[in-house]
Scaffold this active site. Structure first.
Site, PDB file in Angstrom:
ATOM      1  N   ARG A 137      49.083  35.976  37.888  1.00 30.01           N
ATOM      2  CA  ARG A 137      49.776  35.523  39.100  1.00 30.01           C
ATOM      3  C   ARG A 137      49.799  34.008  39.243  1.00 30.01           C
ATOM      4  O   ARG A 137      50.104  33.517  40.317  1.00 30.01           O
ATOM      5  CB  ARG A 137      49.140  36.173  40.322  1.00 30.01           C
ATOM      6  CG  ARG A 137      49.146  37.708  40.296  1.00 30.01           C
ATOM      7  CD  ARG A 137      50.546  38.276  40.314  1.00 30.01           C
ATOM      8  NE  ARG A 137      50.522  39.723  40.535  1.00 30.01           N
ATOM      9  CZ  ARG A 137      51.546  40.518  40.284  1.00 30.01           C
ATOM     10  NH1 ARG A 137      52.664  40.029  39.784  1.00 30.01           N
ATOM     11  NH2 ARG A 137      51.464  41.802  40.514  1.00 30.01           N
ATOM     12  N   ASN A 177      57.178  36.958  35.787  1.00 34.38           N
ATOM     13  CA  ASN A 177      57.268  37.143  37.240  1.00 34.38           C
ATOM     14  C   ASN A 177      56.254  36.298  38.009  1.00 34.38           C
ATOM     15  O   ASN A 177      55.543  36.785  38.881  1.00 34.38           O
ATOM     16  CB  ASN A 177      57.099  38.620  37.600  1.00 34.38           C
ATOM     17  CG  ASN A 177      55.798  39.209  37.084  1.00 34.38           C
ATOM     18  OD1 ASN A 177      55.095  38.574  36.292  1.00 34.38           O
ATOM     19  ND2 ASN A 177      55.467  40.409  37.501  1.00 34.38           N
ATOM     20  N   ASP A 224      50.259  46.924  31.636  1.00 31.68           N
ATOM     21  CA  ASP A 224      51.066  46.594  32.819  1.00 31.68           C
ATOM     22  C   ASP A 224      50.172  46.096  33.960  1.00 31.68           C
ATOM     23  O   ASP A 224      50.296  46.505  35.114  1.00 31.68           O
ATOM     24  CB  ASP A 224      51.910  47.783  33.276  1.00 31.68           C
ATOM     25  CG  ASP A 224      53.055  47.337  34.185  1.00 31.68           C
ATOM     26  OD1 ASP A 224      53.317  46.122  34.251  1.00 31.68           O
ATOM     27  OD2 ASP A 224      53.687  48.192  34.821  1.00 31.68           O
ATOM     28  N   GLY A 228      51.721  48.539  41.731  1.00 31.78           N
ATOM     29  CA  GLY A 228      50.954  47.966  40.626  1.00 31.78           C
ATOM     30  C   GLY A 228      49.508  48.402  40.551  1.00 31.78           C
ATOM     31  O   GLY A 228      48.885  48.760  41.547  1.00 31.78           O
TER      32      GLY A 228
END
Lengths: 317, 428
Positions: B69, B99, B310, B329
């Site tokens: 992140r 992302n 993932d 998630g």
């Protein structure tokens, strides 16, 4: 407010969140008590204030007139202090502060919290965070247990027995929590349930809940004892499910002609609010010989009284 | 300055062999590997000798789908915490999704992340670039420049490329740089803002369902474009039975298509949602038992090439919400190995095949020189005990976020040591 220790009364469940988790004996106890209140409500001074001193809070994240009023009236009839919180989605931001809201209410020492929320499962989430009993007054498209209970009692009072009845649930099943709760409850009580709707309004896998599916209303109504209409929930329809309300009424709206296929003494029910001319012909809705729509509202108060009592002081065994 | 790892059961996914032997590491390279390559008579020429009796050694794992992140949501995961978590999971190479915030759609963000990774960890960290600028689905990124800057493939991460013309052009253009186009297949209109798999369970819970057809319909369209362009194409997170069938047939036809899945799609099904457990809210959603079995079969027969975690960190505030509003998630870095080993323990796959899908296969898809034990390659090793029982405890996770539905799960298979560039990066 705690139940008396040596009491003959029973607390059935800590919360009332769904029909799915209710057992048949529990349903019987609830309906019997509600039936008593349905009669008692018509006579002044007949009702014991069993909930005197307890606090009931209604917390509605979705607009409602009948359910909210019904619960508040039920609480007052039993002598409870009831307070309504209007938490329309604009005021308390969508779910984001749900747990915070729960914590706030916890600090106020309510005895029962009655919650309606636009998201399925939100009432359960809230129930996990508070110390008081919680009643689900409708969560998203999941369940609306007190509506199903009041429908069951309305049927029982008119038809004596629910077992063996043919009950048709017609219309927007996809978006209806009332339909889900009723399918679960009425089939538990032994009725045969049919779903009548256009294919786009039938949720996937509903046949596994033990219902028969009809896309043709005339055929589906044959030999029915109860015709339960659902509101076409245009506000939940993000895509195209039916091309127009005109076409919908033509094929899935209840009118005199289609009703002829059902049994002669078939009763019409509707959880309200009705869209006259969309799912039901206006004159049929007002026909007191066939329509028990107003009885549903009246019995709703009685059922909710029984539910409140069950969760606070318990009901006679 | 040599380290010796001796008496180990060595899993070499490249040679497809399992044997008892030794691995000799000098600085950051494997200089010898094989039975009896450790010279017992000259113990002084080694700095450290690790006796790995009864333990397995494989190449360090390669996780080809990780959301770190940073930059953007460092409170959920930073590059540093993510790399630590990866090491704890036996992973020595991670490939990050674009992302982040800002999105990796230009060279400077890609370079920033690589530079930052070098500052905080020895791990091999690569990134993908987004296929379209800021995931807008319309304007292609500078695939050439990004490839030159070390980006390993192009994907709009958790967004499907909806526009057929855009995908066609991307596939065509990618050929100039031999880049890989990675699709996250989900038809947006069919998915209809759904939050779980469509079926009896979604009906019972009153949640909007995503039909499984939303996945396969995108893959089928894409395969037409792959056939027309002969470009390289990879499908991420295969979750349905129909998708496996379609990809199997495409491979038979000789199309340049590869795919992967994550452990949740072969260890869980939609029933895991129970009473609105948001920790199993994932994208694509958990599917039916029939789909889960098809994923296992796809892994067995080689249709599904790789397993990735993932890894998608989410903080508690974003998960403790009504199911409709909870973020999607699961964090996966630290459960990738034990969950994948379930395939070995229930005899669906051999141990070497499980390891291949976590090392050599994804390395080949991305043209990376990792996932191998060949002499001269980088000394990235995983020492593990595939049989050791333990209970997953998210409190011990190195990851900043704790959104794992596998907490408290009794599991089998533990990382003992992770060696990256010849150094011990994690030891249990």
């Amino acid at each position: 407010m705690k139940p008396l220790k040596d009491s003959k009364r029973t607390l059935l469940k800590p919360h009332l969140l769904s029909v799915e988790e209710l057992s048949i004996p529990e349903i019987d106890i609830l309906l019997n008590k509600a039936n008593f209140y349905a009669d008692a409500n018509r006579q002044k001074g007949k009702i014991e204030k069993t909930l005197k001193g307890s606090t009931v809070i209604t917390l509605f994240f979705e607009t409602s007139t009948r359910t909210k009023t019904s619960f508040e009236l039920a609480a007052k009839r039993l002598g409870a202090d009831s307070i309504g919180i209007n938490a329309s989605t604009s005021a308390i931001k969508k779910g984001e502060t749900l747990i915070d809201t729960a914590m706030t209410l916890n600090a106020m020492h309510a005895d029962i919290l009655i919650v309606r929320h636009p998201d399925s499962g939100a009432v359960k989430l809230l129930s996990e965070k508070v110390n008081c009993a919680v009643i689900n007054a409708g969560d998203g498209t999941h369940e609306h247990p007190t509506q199903a209970l009041l429908d069951a009692l309305t049927i029982k009072r008119n038809k004596k027995n629910i077992k063996g009845l043919n009950i048709a649930i017609c219309g927007d099943v996809l978006h209806s929590r009332v339909a889900r709760s009723n399918i679960l409850l009425l089939s538990k009580l032994g009725a045969r349930i049919r779903i009548i709707a256009p294919p786009t309004l039938i949720p996937k896998g509903i046949e596994n809940l033990g219902v028969e599916i009809f896309n043709n209303m005339e055929k589906g109504l044959i030999n029915c004892d109860i015709v339960m209409m659902l509101r076409l929930q245009t506000e939940r329809m993000k895509g195209l499910y039916v091309p127009s309300t005109r076409e919908y009424f033509k094929f899935y709206g209840l009118d005199h002609k289609k009703l002829k296929n059902a049994k002669k003494d078939a009763l019409i029910m509707h959880p309200g609010p009705m869209n006259r001319g969309i799912e039901i012909d206006s004159s049929l809705a007002d026909n007191l010989d066939r329509s028990v729509i107003h009885q549903q509202v009246e019995i709703g108060v009685a059922v909710r009284m029984a539910c409140l009592e069950m969760l606070t002081v318990g009901i006679d065994k | 300055m040599k380290d010796a790892y001796i008496n180990a059961k060595i899993l070499d996914p490249e040679k497809n062999k399992e044997f008892i032997g030794d691995i000799i590491v000098e600085k950051d390279k494997i200089i010898d590997v094989g039975p009896n390559v450790y010279k017992k008579d000259k113990p002084k020429s080694y700095t450290n000798v690790h006796d790995c009796k009864n333990l397995f050694i494989s190449p360090g794992l390669l996780d080809m789908r990780v959301s770190l992140r940073e930059p953007g949501s460092e409170h959920k995961e930073s590059i540093k915490s993510g790399c630590k978590a990866a090491f704890a999971g036996g992973i020595t190479t991670v490939v990050c999704l674009p992302n982040t915030d800002p999105v990796i759609d230009n060279v400077s963000v890609a370079e920033y992340i690589q530079k930052r990774a070098k500052e905080v960890s020895k791990i091999n960290l690569y990134t993908y670039g987004s296929l379209t600028k800021n995931f807008d689905g319309e304007n292609l990124c500078e695939m050439g420049l990004l490839s030159k800057a070390g980006v390993k493939g192009f994907t709009d991460a958790t967004k499907s490329i909806e526009n057929s013309a855009v995908l066609k052009r991307a596939l065509e253009y990618s050929k100039a740089f031999d880049s890989l186009v990675i699709q996250f297949p989900e038809d947006k209109n069919l998915a209809n803002d759904g939050v779980m798999n469509e079926g009896e369970i979604s009906t019972r819970l009153g949640l909007t369902g995503i039909p499984s057809i939303a996945e396969v319909i995108t893959i089928e369209r894409d395969l037409r474009l792959v056939e027309a362009t002969s470009a390289r194409y990879h499908v991420s997170c295969v979750s349905t039975s129909e998708s496996v069938d379609v990809i199997r047939n495409a491979k038979k036809k000789g199309l340049k298509v590869t795919c992967d899945t994550s452990p949740q799609y072969f260890t869980l099904n939609e029933m895991a949602i129970e009473d609105y457990r948001t920790f199993v809210k994932v994208s694509p959603p958990l599917r039916s038992e029939k789909d889960r079995l098809a994923i296992v079969n796809g892994l067995k027969d080689g249709t599904i090439d790789a397993i990735q975690s993932d890894h998608s960190p989410q903080d508690e505030d974003n998960k403790r919400l009504p199911f409709n509003h909870a973020e999607k998630g699961i964090i996966g870095l630290e459960t990738l190995l034990p969950l994948s080993l379930e395939l070995y323990h229930n005899k669906s796959l051999s141990l070497i095949d499980v390891i291949k899908k976590l090392t050599k296969n994804p390395a080949d898809i991305l043209n990376l020189e990792h996932g191998t034990l060949t002499k001269g390659s980088k000394a990235d090793l995983l020492i593990f005990d595939p049989n050791k029982p333990f209970v997953v405890d998210v409190k011990k996770f190195k990851s900043k976020s704790k959104n794992s539905p596998f907490d408290k799960k009794p599991s089998q298979g533990k990382v003992i040591k992770t060696i990256c560039s010849g150094e011990v990066s994690y030891a249990a």
